[in-house]
Structures are given as C-alpha cells and as structure tokens.
Design a protein around this motif. Structure first.
Motif, PDB file in Angstrom:
ATOM      1  N   TYR A  25       0.859  -1.187   0.000  1.00  0.00           N
ATOM      2  CA  TYR A  25       0.000   0.000   0.000  1.00  0.00           C
ATOM      3  C   TYR A  25       0.894   1.236   0.000  1.00  0.00           C
ATOM      4  O   TYR A  25       1.793   1.360   0.841  1.00  0.00           O
ATOM      5  CB  TYR A  25      -0.913   0.014   1.225  1.00  0.00           C
ATOM      6  CG  TYR A  25      -1.833   1.216   1.293  1.00  0.00           C
ATOM      7  CD1 TYR A  25      -3.086   1.191   0.685  1.00  0.00           C
ATOM      8  CD2 TYR A  25      -1.438   2.380   1.956  1.00  0.00           C
ATOM      9  CE1 TYR A  25      -3.930   2.295   0.741  1.00  0.00           C
ATOM     10  CE2 TYR A  25      -2.276   3.487   2.016  1.00  0.00           C
ATOM     11  CZ  TYR A  25      -3.518   3.439   1.403  1.00  0.00           C
ATOM     12  OH  TYR A  25      -4.347   4.538   1.452  1.00  0.00           O
ATOM     13  N   LEU A  26       0.664   2.140  -0.939  1.00  0.00           N
ATOM     14  CA  LEU A  26       1.455   3.365  -1.026  1.00  0.00           C
ATOM     15  C   LEU A  26       0.895   4.418  -0.081  1.00  0.00           C
ATOM     16  O   LEU A  26      -0.278   4.800  -0.183  1.00  0.00           O
ATOM     17  CB  LEU A  26       1.452   3.903  -2.458  1.00  0.00           C
ATOM     18  CG  LEU A  26       2.187   5.233  -2.671  1.00  0.00           C
ATOM     19  CD1 LEU A  26       3.691   5.045  -2.500  1.00  0.00           C
ATOM     20  CD2 LEU A  26       1.873   5.806  -4.047  1.00  0.00           C
ATOM     21  N   LEU A  27       1.729   4.882   0.853  1.00  0.00           N
ATOM     22  CA  LEU A  27       1.317   5.976   1.727  1.00  0.00           C
ATOM     23  C   LEU A  27       1.143   7.247   0.896  1.00  0.00           C
ATOM     24  O   LEU A  27       1.774   7.398  -0.156  1.00  0.00           O
ATOM     25  CB  LEU A  27       2.368   6.208   2.813  1.00  0.00           C
ATOM     26  CG  LEU A  27       2.590   5.071   3.820  1.00  0.00           C
ATOM     27  CD1 LEU A  27       3.656   5.474   4.838  1.00  0.00           C
ATOM     28  CD2 LEU A  27       1.293   4.709   4.531  1.00  0.00           C
ATOM     29  N   PRO A  28       0.278   8.181   1.338  1.00  0.00           N
ATOM     30  CA  PRO A  28       0.071   9.419   0.568  1.00  0.00           C
ATOM     31  C   PRO A  28       1.396  10.093   0.226  1.00  0.00           C
ATOM     32  O   PRO A  28       2.226  10.349   1.098  1.00  0.00           O
ATOM     33  CB  PRO A  28      -0.773  10.276   1.520  1.00  0.00           C
ATOM     34  CG  PRO A  28      -1.521   9.275   2.346  1.00  0.00           C
ATOM     35  CD  PRO A  28      -0.570   8.130   2.547  1.00  0.00           C
ATOM     36  N   SER A  29       1.583  10.368  -1.064  1.00  0.00           N
ATOM     37  CA  SER A  29       2.841  10.930  -1.557  1.00  0.00           C
ATOM     38  C   SER A  29       2.546  12.061  -2.525  1.00  0.00           C
ATOM     39  O   SER A  29       1.580  12.004  -3.289  1.00  0.00           O
ATOM     40  CB  SER A  29       3.674   9.853  -2.265  1.00  0.00           C
ATOM     41  OG  SER A  29       3.855   8.721  -1.430  1.00  0.00           O
ATOM     42  N   LEU A  30       3.391  13.083  -2.508  1.00  0.00           N
ATOM     43  CA  LEU A  30       3.212  14.244  -3.373  1.00  0.00           C
ATOM     44  C   LEU A  30       3.951  14.059  -4.691  1.00  0.00           C
ATOM     45  O   LEU A  30       5.034  13.471  -4.732  1.00  0.00           O
ATOM     46  CB  LEU A  30       3.722  15.505  -2.671  1.00  0.00           C
ATOM     47  CG  LEU A  30       2.938  15.942  -1.430  1.00  0.00           C
ATOM     48  CD1 LEU A  30       3.637  17.104  -0.739  1.00  0.00           C
ATOM     49  CD2 LEU A  30       1.506  16.328  -1.796  1.00  0.00           C
ATOM     50  N   LEU A  31       3.357  14.579  -5.761  1.00  0.00           N
ATOM     51  CA  LEU A  31       3.973  14.538  -7.084  1.00  0.00           C
ATOM     52  C   LEU A  31       4.244  15.955  -7.556  1.00  0.00           C
ATOM     53  O   LEU A  31       3.481  16.881  -7.277  1.00  0.00           O
ATOM     54  CB  LEU A  31       3.062  13.829  -8.090  1.00  0.00           C
ATOM     55  CG  LEU A  31       2.696  12.372  -7.803  1.00  0.00           C
ATOM     56  CD1 LEU A  31       1.889  11.805  -8.960  1.00  0.00           C
ATOM     57  CD2 LEU A  31       3.933  11.536  -7.552  1.00  0.00           C
ATOM     58  N   ARG A  32       5.337  16.108  -8.292  1.00  0.00           N
ATOM     59  CA  ARG A  32       5.733  17.408  -8.827  1.00  0.00           C
ATOM     60  C   ARG A  32       6.108  17.260 -10.292  1.00  0.00           C
ATOM     61  O   ARG A  32       6.475  16.179 -10.736  1.00  0.00           O
ATOM     62  CB  ARG A  32       6.923  17.976  -8.037  1.00  0.00           C
ATOM     63  CG  ARG A  32       6.614  18.279  -6.579  1.00  0.00           C
ATOM     64  CD  ARG A  32       7.865  18.702  -5.828  1.00  0.00           C
ATOM     65  NE  ARG A  32       7.572  19.245  -4.511  1.00  0.00           N
ATOM     66  CZ  ARG A  32       7.398  18.516  -3.424  1.00  0.00           C
ATOM     67  NH1 ARG A  32       7.500  17.200  -3.503  1.00  0.00           N
ATOM     68  NH2 ARG A  32       7.128  19.088  -2.264  1.00  0.00           N
ATOM     69  N   THR A  33       6.033  18.363 -11.016  1.00  0.00           N
ATOM     70  CA  THR A  33       6.441  18.341 -12.417  1.00  0.00           C
ATOM     71  C   THR A  33       7.950  18.529 -12.516  1.00  0.00           C
ATOM     72  O   THR A  33       8.614  18.900 -11.549  1.00  0.00           O
ATOM     73  CB  THR A  33       5.738  19.459 -13.203  1.00  0.00           C
ATOM     74  OG1 THR A  33       6.050  20.728 -12.592  1.00  0.00           O
ATOM     75  CG2 THR A  33       4.235  19.258 -13.199  1.00  0.00           C
ATOM     76  N   GLY A  34       8.476  18.287 -13.691  1.00  0.00           N
ATOM     77  CA  GLY A  34       9.906  18.469 -13.897  1.00  0.00           C
ATOM     78  C   GLY A  34      10.711  17.251 -13.498  1.00  0.00           C
ATOM     79  O   GLY A  34      10.176  16.172 -13.231  1.00  0.00           O
ATOM     80  N   GLN A  35      12.010  17.438 -13.434  1.00  0.00           N
ATOM     81  CA  GLN A  35      12.926  16.342 -13.127  1.00  0.00           C
ATOM     82  C   GLN A  35      12.758  15.870 -11.688  1.00  0.00           C
ATOM     83  O   GLN A  35      12.526  16.663 -10.777  1.00  0.00           O
ATOM     84  CB  GLN A  35      14.367  16.790 -13.368  1.00  0.00           C
ATOM     85  CG  GLN A  35      15.405  15.688 -13.215  1.00  0.00           C
ATOM     86  CD  GLN A  35      16.799  16.184 -13.547  1.00  0.00           C
ATOM     87  OE1 GLN A  35      16.990  17.355 -13.864  1.00  0.00           O
ATOM     88  NE2 GLN A  35      17.774  15.298 -13.477  1.00  0.00           N
TER      89      GLN A  35
END
Length: 263
Positions: free
Chosen positions: A172-182
């Motif tokens: 199960y993946l814990l809540p994680s933030l995603l961002r654009t770019g490298q």
C-alpha cells in the motif's frame, strides 16, 4: 521672421511612434488549420498549456515523486541512496511519523524505512492538460466528499533502482506528493501539483517469451485512480492576431459552454 520660425522648428521634438500590435511569435504558422476547424475558435488561437511555451497539440503533464510502500511481507529493502533516504525521513516526519499525538508514535521514520516490510518507490503519472484541482470544502460537505475531488488519474510505481526490493505485491502506497519536472530531492523541487495513495496492483501476466520461470514483473505496479490533482492546470488560448473584440467574443462563447464552477 522666417529665420526665427526655422530655428523654433528645429527645437520641436517629434512624438514617439506608437507601437502597433504584432502577431504572436509562436514559432510556427498556425494560421493554416484544417478545413473542419475553420470558422471555429481554433482558427484564431494557439494553445498554451501548463508550461510557459506555446503548443498546438495535446501534451500531457508528467509528474513524479518518491513514496513509501508498506505492508510487504519481507520483500522490501532499505538500500537507497543517502540523499533519497534523507528526503524520505524528512517527508515522513512532516506527515507525523514518530509523533504520538498524530497516531504514529510507535515507530520513527528511520525504523519505517529500515523495515523489510517497506520499500521506497518512484512514482510516475501522466496528468492531462486542463485538469481541475481539489475544491475547498463548503457548507456541510465533508472534506473528502466526491464532489470536491480534483481530476483523478492512475499512477505507476517502481522500486528505487538501487534497492534490493524483490516484490511490491500486496503493498500500500502511503500518501505521496507529485511534482512536475525532473525527479529531485531537497530545495530544488518544484511546486507539488498532485498526490497519490492506494493499493499497488501488479500485472498478473507473464512477460512474452518467458518460459520455466516466474516472469511477472513484481517490482513495479499501478495504483488505479489513486492520484488526485491539487491545483488547476489551466489550458490558455493565445490570439494569433491581437484583437480586443475577438478576445471578448471568444471569452463569452467559452463561458457559455463551460460556466465557472464554485471554488
């Protein structure tokens, strides 16, 4: 008297020329549009998506980030690069891991990462242009009410390449933030635009051509509809020829079809 007039004329300064509107410099001639689009808004505009460059074709936003998969049965690993470890420890601490007041006091971020039942993963997702972000809570609605959700999307997770993780099955993946770019760590990260969490699903089908072995790729999987956009990703239109009248007409036409929603 004539001489005096000529001398006065020499001291008169000419007014600066008024700069006339110029065609938008978009690098490509977009005036040639298919016949089916002539007479529509597309004949007069070019598209500019989430990035600051002009695009005249669909180009999705690629977002990525690091996350932690828990609930593995001894198939995880703590072997990750030092900078990734420091990033994950700081991120987990911000989420309250190790704080008894937030329900995670029985384990520290270091203990969670060092467990063989967890694995640090890389998360990647394709977010469509013009995606809508999460709306603020209103009235008596719960913050997690479906009507307040941003655009949902699938995400792909894969074990950090340098780790010894053997399988993400059942995780199960814990809540994680995603961002654009490298994909980076530290202060060089861009603004977060989405978050992902949920059960990891593995592809149950073996790779073509594999015989006599377990050919299922167990160190990567997908989280179906587990991602949610946090902020609006606007799709902007740029006039090919400057015109206040045409701009107003296009704005009114779009607003009639797509009225502004609350939030």
């Amino acid at each position: 008297m004539l001489l005096a007039l000529l001398m006065n004329c020499e001291t008169v300064q000419r007014a600066e020329e008024v700069k006339r509107p110029t065609r938008a410099n978009i690098g490509t001639d977009y005036s040639e549009v298919p016949s089916m689009l002539r007479g529509t808004i597309k004949q007069h505009v070019a598209l500019m998506g989430y990035s600051s460059t002009y695009k005249d074709s669909y180009e999705p936003v690629i977002a990525s980030g690091y996350g932690l998969v828990v609930g593995l049965k001894g198939t995880g690993s703590s072997d990750i690069p030092p900078q990734v470890r420091a990033h994950m420890i700081a991120d987990l601490a911000r989420r309250g891991i190790g704080e008894s007041t937030r329900g995670w006091g029985d384990v520290t971020p270091e203990q969670l990462i060092n467990s063989e039942d967890t694995a640090v993963v890389i998360i990647e997702a394709v977010i469509p242009q013009a995606a809508t972000g999460r709306k603020p809570s209103r009235g008596n609605l719960r913050p997690d009410h479906p009507s307040l959700r941003g655009t949902l999307f699938d995400a792909r997770v894969r074990a950090e390449p340098s780790s010894a993780t053997t399988s993400l099955e059942g995780g199960y993946l814990l809540p994680s933030l995603l961002r654009t770019g490298q994909l980076t760590t530290g202060r060089s990260q861009t603004r977060e635009i989405a978050f992902v969490s949920g059960d990891v699903f593995l592809n149950p089908f073996a790779n073509p051509g594999s015989v006599g072995s377990d050919a299922v790729h167990r160190t990567s999987g997908r989280i179906l509809k587990g991602g949610e956009v946090l902020h609006n990703l606007p799709m902007r239109l740029v006039l090919l020829e400057p015109s206040h009248t045409r701009s107003s007409l296009i704005q009114n036409a779009i607003n009639r079809v797509f009225p502004e929603e609350f939030g």
